[in-house]
Design a protein around this motif. Structure first.
Motif, PDB file in Angstrom:
ATOM      1  N   ASN A  36      -8.495 -10.639  22.624  1.00 46.78           N
ATOM      2  CA  ASN A  36      -8.718  -9.479  23.498  1.00 46.78           C
ATOM      3  C   ASN A  36      -8.115  -8.170  22.989  1.00 46.78           C
ATOM      4  OD1 ASN A  36     -10.186 -11.007  25.369  1.00 46.78           O
ATOM      5  ND2 ASN A  36      -8.285 -11.703  26.340  1.00 46.78           N
ATOM      6  N   THR A  37      -7.874  -8.094  21.706  1.00 45.04           N
ATOM      7  CA  THR A  37      -7.376  -6.858  21.110  1.00 45.04           C
ATOM      8  C   THR A  37      -8.084  -6.616  19.788  1.00 45.04           C
ATOM      9  OG1 THR A  37      -5.600  -7.962  19.908  1.00 45.04           O
ATOM     10  CG2 THR A  37      -5.055  -7.126  22.091  1.00 45.04           C
ATOM     11  N   SER A  38      -8.025  -5.392  19.317  1.00 43.90           N
ATOM     12  CA  SER A  38      -8.528  -5.078  17.980  1.00 43.90           C
ATOM     13  C   SER A  38      -7.372  -5.232  17.011  1.00 43.90           C
ATOM     14  CB  SER A  38      -9.055  -3.650  17.923  1.00 43.90           C
ATOM     15  OG  SER A  38     -10.203  -3.519  18.698  1.00 43.90           O
ATOM     16  N   LYS A  39      -7.646  -5.883  15.907  1.00 40.54           N
ATOM     17  CA  LYS A  39      -6.595  -6.112  14.902  1.00 40.54           C
ATOM     18  C   LYS A  39      -7.118  -5.628  13.556  1.00 40.54           C
ATOM     19  CE  LYS A  39      -3.605  -9.636  13.029  1.00 40.54           C
ATOM     20  NZ  LYS A  39      -2.362 -10.066  13.555  1.00 40.54           N
ATOM     21  N   ALA A  40      -6.330  -4.810  12.880  1.00 39.92           N
ATOM     22  CA  ALA A  40      -6.675  -4.313  11.552  1.00 39.92           C
ATOM     23  C   ALA A  40      -5.949  -5.157  10.514  1.00 39.92           C
ATOM     24  CB  ALA A  40      -6.293  -2.853  11.411  1.00 39.92           C
ATOM     25  N   ILE A  41      -6.717  -5.759   9.621  1.00 36.15           N
ATOM     26  CA  ILE A  41      -6.145  -6.615   8.577  1.00 36.15           C
ATOM     27  C   ILE A  41      -6.393  -5.956   7.225  1.00 36.15           C
ATOM     28  CG2 ILE A  41      -6.231  -8.889   7.499  1.00 36.15           C
ATOM     29  CD1 ILE A  41      -7.463  -9.877  10.182  1.00 36.15           C
ATOM     30  N   PRO A  42      -5.343  -5.658   6.472  1.00 30.31           N
ATOM     31  CA  PRO A  42      -5.539  -5.096   5.131  1.00 30.31           C
ATOM     32  C   PRO A  42      -6.327  -6.080   4.256  1.00 30.31           C
ATOM     33  CG  PRO A  42      -3.252  -4.923   5.816  1.00 30.31           C
ATOM     34  CD  PRO A  42      -3.931  -5.800   6.817  1.00 30.31           C
ATOM     35  N   LEU A  43      -7.331  -5.563   3.549  1.00 32.69           N
ATOM     36  CA  LEU A  43      -8.178  -6.428   2.731  1.00 32.69           C
ATOM     37  C   LEU A  43      -7.397  -7.135   1.634  1.00 32.69           C
ATOM     38  CD1 LEU A  43     -11.445  -4.312   2.363  1.00 32.69           C
ATOM     39  CD2 LEU A  43     -10.911  -6.104   4.025  1.00 32.69           C
ATOM     40  N   ASP A  44      -6.332  -6.513   1.148  1.00 30.57           N
ATOM     41  CA  ASP A  44      -5.574  -7.157   0.077  1.00 30.57           C
ATOM     42  C   ASP A  44      -4.681  -8.285   0.578  1.00 30.57           C
ATOM     43  OD1 ASP A  44      -3.777  -5.453   1.307  1.00 30.57           O
ATOM     44  OD2 ASP A  44      -2.874  -4.736  -0.552  1.00 30.57           O
ATOM     45  N   HIS A  45      -4.700  -8.553   1.880  1.00 32.05           N
ATOM     46  CA  HIS A  45      -3.977  -9.704   2.440  1.00 32.05           C
ATOM     47  C   HIS A  45      -4.895 -10.897   2.639  1.00 32.05           C
ATOM     48  CE1 HIS A  45      -0.368  -7.331   4.247  1.00 32.05           C
ATOM     49  NE2 HIS A  45      -0.674  -6.938   3.038  1.00 32.05           N
ATOM     50  N   ILE A  46      -6.195 -10.699   2.432  1.00 37.89           N
ATOM     51  CA  ILE A  46      -7.176 -11.755   2.671  1.00 37.89           C
ATOM     52  C   ILE A  46      -7.548 -12.422   1.351  1.00 37.89           C
ATOM     53  CG2 ILE A  46      -9.502 -12.279   3.514  1.00 37.89           C
ATOM     54  CD1 ILE A  46      -9.281  -9.747   5.282  1.00 37.89           C
ATOM     55  N   TYR A  47      -7.395 -13.749   1.294  1.00 41.78           N
ATOM     56  CA  TYR A  47      -7.847 -14.502   0.127  1.00 41.78           C
ATOM     57  C   TYR A  47      -9.346 -14.766   0.227  1.00 41.78           C
ATOM     58  CZ  TYR A  47      -2.990 -15.496  -1.102  1.00 41.78           C
ATOM     59  OH  TYR A  47      -1.677 -15.375  -1.454  1.00 41.78           O
ATOM     60  N   TYR A  48      -9.769 -15.323   1.363  1.00 36.76           N
ATOM     61  CA  TYR A  48     -11.192 -15.574   1.568  1.00 36.76           C
ATOM     62  C   TYR A  48     -11.465 -15.764   3.048  1.00 36.76           C
ATOM     63  CZ  TYR A  48     -10.046 -20.610   1.848  1.00 36.76           C
ATOM     64  OH  TYR A  48      -9.524 -21.831   2.202  1.00 36.76           O
ATOM     65  N   LEU A  49     -12.761 -15.695   3.380  1.00 42.10           N
ATOM     66  CA  LEU A  49     -13.209 -15.932   4.746  1.00 42.10           C
ATOM     67  C   LEU A  49     -14.099 -17.168   4.717  1.00 42.10           C
ATOM     68  CD1 LEU A  49     -13.678 -12.460   4.279  1.00 42.10           C
ATOM     69  CD2 LEU A  49     -13.194 -12.845   6.667  1.00 42.10           C
ATOM     70  N   GLU A  50     -13.965 -17.998   5.722  1.00 43.09           N
ATOM     71  CA  GLU A  50     -14.702 -19.265   5.765  1.00 43.09           C
ATOM     72  C   GLU A  50     -15.442 -19.374   7.090  1.00 43.09           C
ATOM     73  OE1 GLU A  50     -13.712 -24.035   5.347  1.00 43.09           O
ATOM     74  OE2 GLU A  50     -12.077 -22.614   5.697  1.00 43.09           O
ATOM     75  N   SER A  51     -16.690 -19.814   7.018  1.00 44.31           N
ATOM     76  CA  SER A  51     -17.481 -20.032   8.221  1.00 44.31           C
ATOM     77  C   SER A  51     -17.263 -21.464   8.701  1.00 44.31           C
ATOM     78  CB  SER A  51     -18.960 -19.804   7.897  1.00 44.31           C
ATOM     79  OG  SER A  51     -19.748 -20.069   9.027  1.00 44.31           O
ATOM     80  N   GLN A  52     -16.887 -21.598   9.989  1.00 37.38           N
ATOM     81  CA  GLN A  52     -16.657 -22.916  10.584  1.00 37.38           C
ATOM     82  C   GLN A  52     -17.187 -22.920  12.009  1.00 37.38           C
ATOM     83  OE1 GLN A  52     -12.555 -24.083  10.677  1.00 37.38           O
ATOM     84  NE2 GLN A  52     -12.509 -24.678   8.538  1.00 37.38           N
ATOM     85  N   SER A  53     -18.268 -23.641  12.248  1.00 39.27           N
ATOM     86  CA  SER A  53     -18.852 -23.818  13.584  1.00 39.27           C
ATOM     87  C   SER A  53     -18.853 -22.536  14.428  1.00 39.27           C
ATOM     88  CB  SER A  53     -18.182 -24.965  14.339  1.00 39.27           C
ATOM     89  OG  SER A  53     -16.807 -24.754  14.489  1.00 39.27           O
ATOM     90  N   HIS A  54     -19.669 -21.573  14.016  1.00 39.68           N
ATOM     91  CA  HIS A  54     -19.881 -20.300  14.723  1.00 39.68           C
ATOM     92  C   HIS A  54     -18.658 -19.392  14.747  1.00 39.68           C
ATOM     93  CE1 HIS A  54     -23.727 -21.870  15.887  1.00 39.68           C
ATOM     94  NE2 HIS A  54     -23.149 -22.910  16.459  1.00 39.68           N
ATOM     95  N   LYS A  55     -17.654 -19.704  13.980  1.00 41.55           N
ATOM     96  CA  LYS A  55     -16.469 -18.861  13.886  1.00 41.55           C
ATOM     97  C   LYS A  55     -16.213 -18.535  12.419  1.00 41.55           C
ATOM     98  CE  LYS A  55     -13.975 -20.600  17.906  1.00 41.55           C
ATOM     99  NZ  LYS A  55     -12.705 -21.169  18.374  1.00 41.55           N
ATOM    100  N   VAL A  56     -15.394 -17.512  12.212  1.00 43.52           N
ATOM    101  CA  VAL A  56     -14.946 -17.177  10.867  1.00 43.52           C
ATOM    102  C   VAL A  56     -13.439 -17.379  10.830  1.00 43.52           C
ATOM    103  CG1 VAL A  56     -14.619 -15.281   9.220  1.00 43.52           C
ATOM    104  CG2 VAL A  56     -16.808 -15.555  10.366  1.00 43.52           C
ATOM    105  N   VAL A  57     -12.980 -18.079   9.802  1.00 46.67           N
ATOM    106  CA  VAL A  57     -11.550 -18.278   9.589  1.00 46.67           C
ATOM    107  C   VAL A  57     -11.143 -17.363   8.437  1.00 46.67           C
ATOM    108  CG1 VAL A  57      -9.725 -19.909   8.997  1.00 46.67           C
ATOM    109  CG2 VAL A  57     -11.712 -20.682  10.318  1.00 46.67           C
ATOM    110  N   ILE A  58     -10.173 -16.497   8.713  1.00 50.06           N
ATOM    111  CA  ILE A  58      -9.658 -15.591   7.688  1.00 50.06           C
ATOM    112  C   ILE A  58      -8.420 -16.234   7.085  1.00 50.06           C
ATOM    113  CG2 ILE A  58      -8.759 -13.291   7.199  1.00 50.06           C
ATOM    114  CD1 ILE A  58     -10.228 -12.323   9.713  1.00 50.06           C
TER     115      ILE A  58
END
Length: 168
Positions: A36-58
């Protein structure tokens, strides 16, 4: 009162630089709706994004966030710094340590499958091509990926910040 043209140009240049800097900062983050909030994630902190059953895992350096989204929408939004190597993975090109025709190894040790259909476009990706010439080793990538450290040969963590990718 007469305007000092030199002073005006200097003030105008600083204002323009500040606007451009703020725009660059916004480009380097992923803003998501999470808990219920907006969260800003720096791109250089993300290794990869994964699709799992209608969700995305960062997958990040210290944590994983899971939220409702489509990987295809994120692929479009993050184009240039991230590449879709498989229907279920969108990988940060700056975090790749090694790859071969079947898998990608990230600087954190995670291994992800690469689709045989995505591989030809992956190896043509400008960041992957530049990576083999710009960075002598994955050590520089480990310094940057998942942190705010900057490789000495770049101005920012992601000024074409792909690691020295090794192909085996």
């Amino acid at each position: 009162k007469p305007i000092d043209e030199q002073r005006f140009a200097q003030v105008f240049r600083r204002a323009a630089e500040q606007i451009i800097s703020e725009a660059e900062q916004q480009k380097k983050t992923l803003v998501i709706q999470y808990a219920n909030t907006s969260k800003a994630i720096p791109l250089d902190h993300i290794y990869y994004l994964e699709s799992q059953s209608h969700k995305v895992v960062i997958h990040m350096n210290e944590e994983e966030l899971e939220y409702y989204a489509k990987l295809g929408d994120l692929e479009e939004e993050l184009q240039g710094q991230f590449f879709r190597i498989h229907k279920g993975y969108l990988v940060n090109l700056a975090c790749i340590d090694e790859y071969n025709k079947t898998e990608v190894t990230l600087v954190n040790g995670d291994k992800l499958l690469i689709s045989k259909y995505k591989y030809p476009d992956f190896v043509k990706c400008p960041l992957v091509i530049r990576a083999t010439t710009n960075f002598p080793s994955a050590k520089a990538a480990r310094m940057r990926c998942g942190s705010e450290a900057v490789h000495p040969s770049t101005e920012s963590p992601h000024a074409c910040a792909a690691p020295g990718i090794r192909v085996w």
